[in-house]
Design an enzyme around this catalytic site. Structure first.
Site, PDB file in Angstrom:
ATOM      1  N   LEU A   1       0.812  -1.215   0.000  1.00 20.45           N
ATOM      2  CA  LEU A   1       0.000   0.000   0.000  1.00 20.45           C
ATOM      3  C   LEU A   1       0.840   1.257   0.000  1.00 20.45           C
ATOM      4  O   LEU A   1       1.828   1.366   0.718  1.00 20.45           O
ATOM      5  CB  LEU A   1      -0.890   0.017   1.257  1.00 20.45           C
ATOM      6  CG  LEU A   1      -1.821   1.218   1.383  1.00 20.45           C
ATOM      7  CD1 LEU A   1      -3.157   0.932   0.716  1.00 20.45           C
ATOM      8  CD2 LEU A   1      -2.045   1.583   2.851  1.00 20.45           C
TER       9      LEU A   1
ATOM     10  N   ASP B   1      -0.921   8.430   2.029  1.00 26.29           N
ATOM     11  CA  ASP B   1      -0.625   9.863   2.096  1.00 26.29           C
ATOM     12  C   ASP B   1       0.812  10.225   1.707  1.00 26.29           C
ATOM     13  O   ASP B   1       1.768   9.611   2.187  1.00 26.29           O
ATOM     14  CB  ASP B   1      -0.831  10.380   3.519  1.00 26.29           C
ATOM     15  CG  ASP B   1      -2.249  10.230   4.021  1.00 26.29           C
ATOM     16  OD1 ASP B   1      -3.037   9.533   3.365  1.00 26.29           O
ATOM     17  OD2 ASP B   1      -2.559  10.802   5.074  1.00 26.29           O
TER      18      ASP B   1
ATOM     19  N   GLN C   1       3.508   7.152   2.721  1.00 27.32           N
ATOM     20  CA  GLN C   1       3.008   6.211   3.709  1.00 27.32           C
ATOM     21  C   GLN C   1       3.003   4.825   3.083  1.00 27.32           C
ATOM     22  O   GLN C   1       2.430   4.618   2.010  1.00 27.32           O
ATOM     23  CB  GLN C   1       1.593   6.585   4.110  1.00 27.32           C
ATOM     24  CG  GLN C   1       1.512   7.732   5.087  1.00 27.32           C
ATOM     25  CD  GLN C   1       1.920   7.304   6.472  1.00 27.32           C
ATOM     26  OE1 GLN C   1       1.220   6.570   7.144  1.00 27.32           O
ATOM     27  NE2 GLN C   1       3.072   7.771   6.903  1.00 27.32           N
TER      28      GLN C   1
ATOM     29  N   TYR D   1       2.724   7.608  11.223  1.00 29.31           N
ATOM     30  CA  TYR D   1       1.660   8.167  10.399  1.00 29.31           C
ATOM     31  C   TYR D   1       2.109   9.469   9.727  1.00 29.31           C
ATOM     32  O   TYR D   1       3.266   9.850   9.776  1.00 29.31           O
ATOM     33  CB  TYR D   1       0.406   8.367  11.248  1.00 29.31           C
ATOM     34  CG  TYR D   1      -0.410   7.100  11.432  1.00 29.31           C
ATOM     35  CD1 TYR D   1       0.149   5.834  11.254  1.00 29.31           C
ATOM     36  CD2 TYR D   1      -1.744   7.160  11.799  1.00 29.31           C
ATOM     37  CE1 TYR D   1      -0.591   4.686  11.419  1.00 29.31           C
ATOM     38  CE2 TYR D   1      -2.505   6.003  11.971  1.00 29.31           C
ATOM     39  CZ  TYR D   1      -1.931   4.770  11.780  1.00 29.31           C
ATOM     40  OH  TYR D   1      -2.674   3.634  11.956  1.00 29.31           O
TER      41      TYR D   1
ATOM     42  N   ARG E   1      -3.835  14.430  14.361  1.00 34.18           N
ATOM     43  CA  ARG E   1      -2.795  13.876  13.486  1.00 34.18           C
ATOM     44  C   ARG E   1      -2.478  14.795  12.306  1.00 34.18           C
ATOM     45  O   ARG E   1      -3.077  15.840  12.122  1.00 34.18           O
ATOM     46  CB  ARG E   1      -3.235  12.506  12.970  1.00 34.18           C
ATOM     47  CG  ARG E   1      -4.572  12.475  12.249  1.00 34.18           C
ATOM     48  CD  ARG E   1      -4.924  11.039  11.836  1.00 34.18           C
ATOM     49  NE  ARG E   1      -6.245  10.925  11.247  1.00 34.18           N
ATOM     50  CZ  ARG E   1      -7.350  10.653  11.921  1.00 34.18           C
ATOM     51  NH1 ARG E   1      -7.309  10.459  13.226  1.00 34.18           N
ATOM     52  NH2 ARG E   1      -8.526  10.553  11.296  1.00 34.18           N
ATOM     53  N   ASP E   2      -1.519  14.327  11.504  1.00 35.39           N
ATOM     54  CA  ASP E   2      -1.130  14.928  10.226  1.00 35.39           C
ATOM     55  C   ASP E   2      -0.510  16.316  10.390  1.00 35.39           C
ATOM     56  O   ASP E   2      -0.974  17.297   9.796  1.00 35.39           O
ATOM     57  CB  ASP E   2      -2.328  15.015   9.265  1.00 35.39           C
ATOM     58  CG  ASP E   2      -3.051  13.701   9.082  1.00 35.39           C
ATOM     59  OD1 ASP E   2      -2.411  12.652   9.298  1.00 35.39           O
ATOM     60  OD2 ASP E   2      -4.238  13.707   8.716  1.00 35.39           O
TER      61      ASP E   2
ATOM     62  N   GLU F   1      -8.653  16.093   8.224  1.00 38.71           N
ATOM     63  CA  GLU F   1      -7.383  15.413   8.008  1.00 38.71           C
ATOM     64  C   GLU F   1      -6.506  16.243   7.072  1.00 38.71           C
ATOM     65  O   GLU F   1      -6.983  17.043   6.273  1.00 38.71           O
ATOM     66  CB  GLU F   1      -7.609  14.029   7.396  1.00 38.71           C
ATOM     67  CG  GLU F   1      -8.245  13.034   8.342  1.00 38.71           C
ATOM     68  CD  GLU F   1      -8.142  11.608   7.838  1.00 38.71           C
ATOM     69  OE1 GLU F   1      -7.814  10.728   8.643  1.00 38.71           O
ATOM     70  OE2 GLU F   1      -8.386  11.370   6.636  1.00 38.71           O
TER      71      GLU F   1
END
Length: 478
Positions: free
Chosen positions: A46, A49, A65, A108, A169-170, A225
């Protein structure tokens, strides 16, 4: 082949996976006719992001990611890409593993900034306790000129602010007037989405809460997000993903939208957009999400998008890999609108013009439709897959339809998309086609429509009606 991805399998440490799992995926990929020629794609497993997009040590850096062991969201790491021209990317392998107490269930999403001759990286460490309750940490790391990364032992921001949930997050890190700021997606305990701002005098901290980012009076759904704040001619642009936002506020058709808002100016004291625009879709297509943007040192505002969506199954899943990235795009503001175009460096991909209606799996179509006309442009395969674009320049409408192009997927969210431009004017468009992905840039990037396609055929032809089309072969560099 794994048929049931249990939580245990998804979060199995990388050193416990047998080499045979990667070998199996690589074998399937070697037989695939769905791989891409010039778009970034995962080696195995996979890709989601984009992270850490930056310019450092005379190279462009981009991380993705990664979960290399399958096309699912599992124990995330960062894979490191480098480029000299934003077109040809070298995959340097995994650079950040989930291997400390502060990121034990995944490294992440995050960003990067050059500071003190190093690349300073900040990302969300996913930590779960024995009850599988999430405890997000905002982690710092530094990369030196040899691309060696060392994590900072203590989190920059240890836990969400009181009144906010574990959806925190992010982080995007930016600098202004010798101060540093981290912008974070967050969710309040009332299950509403927000963007928070932290500040520090040094990248290593200490970091303290400053304010919420004030960019709209509308409700932002249940979670924001991937917030990215960039400046174009001193105007602020926020690119973000408001999950669960009402369709009365933002008209979208994908499972989750990728949106933007523009301000006339920006108040750095209060982190407020002055006279913000309405919310707009960044892309009017099917599959764009988690776009990452930054102000590069050459003066451009650049971005790259994940062409994929959470919680959607894609046909390549059966081959053990999923998703890709858009071309790198430059952002501009024109008459209050955000424009996106592939960076000029992509001209390096152009080889020769096609002299017949047959094109390759890596092609660029330059399309012109005169005012007050109806026109169609289609890509058709040798197995009769048909991807159709309809232009109505009189009424300013463009429709793309992928319903008859090979293997269908995500049908619950529609198989066609509509965008609108000014009426009674010529429409120009440039279509980048790369076997299983397309990017359509309309009127010099005023509107963009992006999506995945999964043909059954392997040879392709262009058919047009009332449109002037020039077809150019692009280089297959992957």
């Amino acid at each position: 082949m794994i048929t049931e991805w249990t939580t245990k399998l998804r979060y199995l440490p990388y050193n416990q996976w047998p080499q045979s799992q990667l070998d199996d995926i690589k074998y399937k990929i070697s037989k695939s006719h769905w791989r891409l020629g010039y778009h970034i794609q995962p080696t195995t497993g996979l890709l989601n992001d984009p992270n850490g997009f930056s310019y450092y040590n005379n190279q462009w850096h981009l991380f993705y990611q990664s979960f290399p062991y399958g096309p699912v969201h599992g124990l995330k790491s960062w894979d490191h890409l480098t480029s000299d021209d934003l077109v040809h990317w070298k995959d340097n392998g995994i650079a950040i593993y989930a291997d400390t107490k502060n990121d034990s269930q995944g490294a992440y999403s995050g960003s990067a900034i050059v500071s003190d001759d190093q690349l300073f990286i900040v990302y969300t460490g996913n930590v779960r306790d024995e009850s599988w309750v999430r405890h997000p940490k905002q982690i710092g790391a530094v990369m030196n000129e040899n691309n060696e990364i060392k994590k900072i032992s203590e989190p920059l921001i240890n836990e969400p602010r009181a009144g906010y949930t574990d959806h925190f997050r992010d982080p995007q890190i930016i600098e202004h007037d010798n101060k540093f700021y981290i912008i974070l997606g967050a969710q309040k305990t009332d299950k509403t989405g927000h963007v928070l701002v932290y500040e520090a005098d040094k990248v290593t901290g200490p970091w303290s809460f400053k304010t919420e980012l004030h960019f709209t009076n509308e409700e932002m759904g249940y979670m924001v997000e991937c917030p990215n704040l960039v400046f174009i001619n001193n105007q602020p642009v926020l690119i973000f993903c408001p999950q669960g936002i009402s369709k009365s506020i933002l008209d979208y058709h994908n499972i989750y939208p990728n949106a933007y808002v523009i301000g006339e100016s920006f108040d750095w004291d209060t982190f407020t957009f002055i006279n913000p625009s309405k919310l707009h879709n960044l892309d009017d297509g099917f599959d764009v999400y988690a776009t990452q943007a930054f102000n590069s040192p050459d003066g451009r505002a650049l971005c790259v998008s994940w062409i994929g969506l959470p919680e959607i199954e894609y046909p390549t899943d059966v081959e053990g890999w999923a998703h890709c990235y858009s071309l790198v795009k430059e952002l501009k503001i024109n008459n209050g609108k955000l424009y996106q175009l592939p960076v000029v460096e992509n001209k390096k991909l152009e080889l020769n013009k096609f002299t017949t209606d047959k094109i390759s799996a890596q092609s660029k179509l330059k399309i012109n439709v005169p005012a007050n006309n109806d026109a169609t442009v289609s890509i058709i395969s040798d197995r009769n897959d048909q991807f159709k674009i309809t232009f109505d320049s009189k009424n300013g409408k463009i429709v793309v339809d992928r319903s008859k192009f090979g293997q269908n997927f995500a049908q619950a969210y529609g198989e066609s998309r509509l965008t609108e431009v000014d009426t009674n004017k010529d429409i120009t468009a440039v279509l980048y086609f790369d076997n299983t992905v397309f990017e359509l840039f309309i009127n010099d990037g005023e509107k963009v429509i992006t999506g995945r396609l999964f043909p059954t055929g392997t040879e392709f032809f262009v058919k047009s009606d009332n449109a002037d089309v020039e077809s150019i072969q692009l280089d297959k560099i992957n």
